[in-house]
Design an enzyme around this catalytic site. Structure first.
Site, PDB file in Angstrom:
ATOM      1  N   GLN B 124    -105.012 -85.292 -72.935  1.00 55.53           N
ATOM      2  CA  GLN B 124    -103.893 -85.543 -73.839  1.00 55.53           C
ATOM      3  C   GLN B 124    -104.322 -86.461 -74.971  1.00 55.53           C
ATOM      4  O   GLN B 124    -104.825 -87.551 -74.730  1.00 55.53           O
ATOM      5  CB  GLN B 124    -102.749 -86.186 -73.051  1.00 55.53           C
ATOM      6  N   GLY B 125    -104.143 -86.000 -76.207  1.00 55.84           N
ATOM      7  CA  GLY B 125    -104.539 -86.794 -77.368  1.00 55.84           C
ATOM      8  C   GLY B 125    -103.335 -87.274 -78.156  1.00 55.84           C
ATOM      9  O   GLY B 125    -103.062 -86.788 -79.246  1.00 55.84           O
ATOM     10  N   SER B 127    -102.135 -91.094 -77.861  1.00 54.50           N
ATOM     11  CA  SER B 127    -102.312 -92.489 -78.265  1.00 54.50           C
ATOM     12  C   SER B 127    -103.440 -92.630 -79.280  1.00 54.50           C
ATOM     13  O   SER B 127    -104.446 -91.916 -79.221  1.00 54.50           O
ATOM     14  CB  SER B 127    -102.646 -93.352 -77.050  1.00 54.50           C
ATOM     15  N   GLU B 244     -91.290 -83.658 -67.554  1.00 51.49           N
ATOM     16  CA  GLU B 244     -92.668 -83.708 -67.064  1.00 51.49           C
ATOM     17  C   GLU B 244     -93.053 -85.136 -66.724  1.00 51.49           C
ATOM     18  O   GLU B 244     -93.632 -85.426 -65.695  1.00 51.49           O
ATOM     19  CB  GLU B 244     -93.616 -83.170 -68.139  1.00 51.49           C
ATOM     20  N   ASN B 364     -92.648 -98.661 -69.290  1.00 49.96           N
ATOM     21  CA  ASN B 364     -91.319 -98.760 -68.692  1.00 49.96           C
ATOM     22  C   ASN B 364     -90.340 -99.522 -69.585  1.00 49.96           C
ATOM     23  O   ASN B 364     -89.127 -99.323 -69.488  1.00 49.96           O
ATOM     24  CB  ASN B 364     -91.431 -99.395 -67.302  1.00 49.96           C
ATOM     25  N   GLU B 365     -90.856-100.350 -70.480  1.00 49.98           N
ATOM     26  CA  GLU B 365     -89.948-101.007 -71.433  1.00 49.98           C
ATOM     27  C   GLU B 365     -89.348 -99.963 -72.378  1.00 49.98           C
ATOM     28  O   GLU B 365     -88.144 -99.983 -72.667  1.00 49.98           O
ATOM     29  CB  GLU B 365     -90.713-102.081 -72.238  1.00 49.98           C
TER      30      GLU B 365
END
Lengths: 321, 381
Positions: B124-125, B127, B244, B364-365
């Site tokens: 997965q690209g 970030s 997902e 989670n924030e």
């Protein structure tokens, strides 16, 4: 595997929800604090008329033959409005256990219950019958036989009493006693789910309106995260409550363990939500005139009743460890 | 409501159980190392040959057309049998649902079977050094090359899980620098052996080379490397990510198995009650919470089957499982005491991995903001 309620169950829930929204607003709960019996007045009769009080009785006794699963959503709604009545004790614990529930189903007789070593009994001062335990069996005690020492509760709409009696009538064996206790714990868990929803609804509305620093306080992350945590606790307690209701209704062998998981999470969810919603209200929530404490105090008392979270986790622990 | 599994579900469970018990490999090294990755891939190909790699996909792409409930059953059995982490997960669980929803028929026919067989391994690209939680801050660019019939990609992706071992990357690139941040992005599928791509693996907290930086220097991709519409990449990515992220990436079976191992650890540790009586309560809490996740999932999957859109609610799921995973491991470390640091204790390894849960797939924030704004309806700032 299908984890959903039927249309009929949801419609009945909606009807009870509508009735309670109309008949049991905060003003009724507040009035109960000042009532000598701590009760709701006409709401109880309206529920009897609708068939809710006796729903758990067989049809030939004036009931609807509802299982605990059929009752769980209704019970949750009585929690949502903090109904100041021994609803769980009467409708969920006693009615399905009484040899003849006709007069309780009709609301002519008020029944309360004290099981699982409960030290005191809610609303026993105005009850006609007490369902209790004696020598490991389920018994019923007539009002005339009861010696009651009244007691107050932090929840001003809950009237308590320490009770003693000499003569009781057995109505069920040890298995019936355990089943009645589990119904009480499950019903209380359902009410806690309702109370958690109510505290959260009240607070979401408040933080959208209340402005500080020129913006609604609900736009601040610190406030958002408190309420998100409450919603998470609610959403993961609720399925265990419904699942435990199904297990009780189906007589599953592990039903008691399922009830304990449900009561533990429902108690914790309500306790956490009470604290977070109070904090998000600031001083407004700390004001006696504001309604939040009516629901918060009920949540405290029910979280500790019919076995608190630690008691129920210990029961789960005995089953799995 | 009927909380019993159907005969068909029971038969499917039995089939999964017997095959997995006979075939799950023992003692594989971490799949986030070069050596371990290869061994994991052999296992993934065994799964594919037995048609267990992608049970919920249609048969034509290598699946069994299993229902969501059956998929959950497979997952329960997979982790119950001690199945290892799925090194193919980011393709199967994060990219594939998007391909099903937005891919052309040609893309589906090409991408999905190769992914299922483990021929193509997807990283997965998303970030970038300057775009983590603020994903829409992506700076990597896609410039139109009309003459060549495609796009030229430039920029840097980072914290790319298993990027050094994968063959392909799916990611978002800024195709319209003039547009509002969320609007000018396009979703691209990039082979990592294309000229101009440099991949550099780097260590994670636990020491494994599980991360990578991917540098793109004028990398050409043809038009069929675009998933969904040009400039609509944000919507394409978000349409399928929430469920997902919440459920599929980490289903309840994984945590039920971990909670069961925790019970075993507690039972097998002599004198554990004497050192800390609260440990027992921690263990029971963790086990109850794993059950809560399981039943919340059955409720959610029933709703999805009935056509309900659970959308942003899956942010609650992501928070719940990631924090549960930390609590399970904390309890285990408490039981182990000083023994936890010694050698290569699997609970310590697991604890380090669990600590990544509240960070990856949207911190989670950020998830709590999503719950507050889209589930509770609180105002955005």
């Amino acid at each position: 595997m299908r984890f959903a309620f039927t249309e009929d169950q949801l419609e009945f829930r909606d009807a009870v929800r509508d009735l309670l929204a109309h008949e049991c607003p905060p003003a009724v709960v507040r009035a109960a604090w000042d009532d000598v019996d701590g009760r709701s007045g006409p709401v109880w009769g309206a529920l009897a008329e609708m068939g809710v009080l006796g729903a758990g009785a067989p049809e030939d006794q004036g009931g609807l033959g509802f299982s605990v699963l059929d009752l769980v959503l209704i019970t949750e709604e009585t929690g949502y409005v903090a109904l100041p009545e021994p609803f769980v004790e009467h409708a969920v614990v006693a009615v399905p256990a009484l040899p003849d529930a006709a007069s309780a189903a009709a609301g002519e007789v008020l029944v309360t219950a004290g099981l699982g070593g409960a030290a005191f009994v809610p609303y026993v001062g105005s009850a006609d019958l007490l369902v209790a335990e004696e020598d490991d069996v389920l018994v019923v005690v007539a009002r005339d036989e009861l010696i009651i020492r009244p007691e107050t509760s932090v929840d001003g709409s809950r009237r308590l009493g320490w009770v003693e009696w000499d003569v009781a009538t057995a109505i069920g064996d040890a298995g019936a006693l355990d089943a009645a206790f589990d119904r009480g714990a499950l019903g209380t868990a359902a009410q806690l789910v309702g109370l958690t929803r109510r505290m959260l609804d009240l607070t979401v509305d408040y933080v959208k309106e209340r402005e500080q620093f020129g913006v609604p306080i609900g736009s601040f992350q610190a406030v958002k995260h408190h309420l998100a945590d409450a919603r998470i606790a609610l959403d993961f307690a609720r399925p265990l409550v419904y699942r435990a209701a199904w297990s009780l209704a189906e007589g599953e062998p592990d039903a008691s363990v399922h009830v304990s998981m449900a009561k533990a999470l429902a108690s914790d969810a309500a306790t956490l939500t009470a604290q977070h919603t109070l904090q998000c209200h600031g001083a407004m929530g700390y004001s006696f005139e504001y309604d939040l404490h009516l629901y918060m105090k009920r949540a405290w008392t029910l979280a500790a009743s019919w076995g608190d979270a630690a008691w129920h986790r210990a029961r789960v622990g005995r089953a799995i460890l | 409501m009927d909380l019993r599994f159907t005969e068909q579900e029971g038969a499917f469970r039995a089939e999964c159980r017997s095959w997995l018990e006979a075939n799950v490999p023992r003692g594989l090294p971490s799949g986030d190392t070069r050596e371990g990755f290869g061994l994991h891939l052999e296992w993934e190909r065994m799964l594919f040959d037995a048609r267990f790699a992608v049970v919920s996909w249609p048969e034509q792409y290598g699946g069994r057309g299993a229902s969501p409930m059956e998929w959950l059953i497979f997952e329960e059995e997979y982790y119950r049998a001690g199945g290892p982490q799925r090194v193919t997960q980011n393709g199967i669980f994060l990219l594939a649902p998007t391909v099903f929803d937005f891919g052309t028929e040609a893309q589906k026919d090409h991408i999905l079977p190769r992914m299922a067989r483990g021929d193509d391994l997807w990283a997965q690209g998303w970030s970038e050094p300057g775009a983590g939680s603020d994903l829409a801050g992506i700076q990597s660019k896609a410039a139109r090359d009309e003459a060549a019939g495609g796009w030229r990609l430039s920029g840097q992706k980072t914290w790319t899980t298993r990027g050094a071992f994968c063959t392909h990357l799916f990611g978002l690139f800024r195709s319209d620098p003039e547009a509002e941040r969320h609007r000018g992005l396009t979703y691209f599928l990039v082979p990592l052996d294309a000229p101009g791509v440099t991949v550099r693996g780097f260590g994670r907290l636990d020491g494994d080379e599980g991360f990578a930086e991917v540098f793109l220097d004028d990398v050409f991709v043809a038009d069929d490397a675009v998933l969904g519409e040009v400039h609509q990449g944000w919507g394409v990515a978000m349409a399928t990510t929430s469920v997902e992220r919440g459920l599929t990436l980490r289903s309840p079976g994984r945590f039920m198995a971990a909670a069961d191992r925790l019970l075993d650890l507690y039972r097998d540790t002599d004198g554990v009650d004497a050192t800390d009586p609260t440990l027992r309560d921690q263990v029971v809490r963790a086990w109850i919470d794993a059950e809560a996740y399981r039943w919340q999932t059955f409720l959610t999957v029933t709703r999805m089957t009935d056509g309900d859109n659970v959308g942003s609610e899956s942010s609650m799921t992501k928070i719940f499982w990631s924090e549960l995973d930390v609590r399970i491991h904390e309890a285990a470390l408490g039981i182990l005491g000083p023994a936890a640091e010694v050698g290569d204790n699997p609970w310590m390894k697991g604890y380090q991995f669990a600590l990544s849960g509240p960070i990856y797939a949207g911190t989670n924030e950020i998830q709590r903001n999503v719950i507050a704004e889209r589930v509770l309806g609180l105002p955005r700032r």
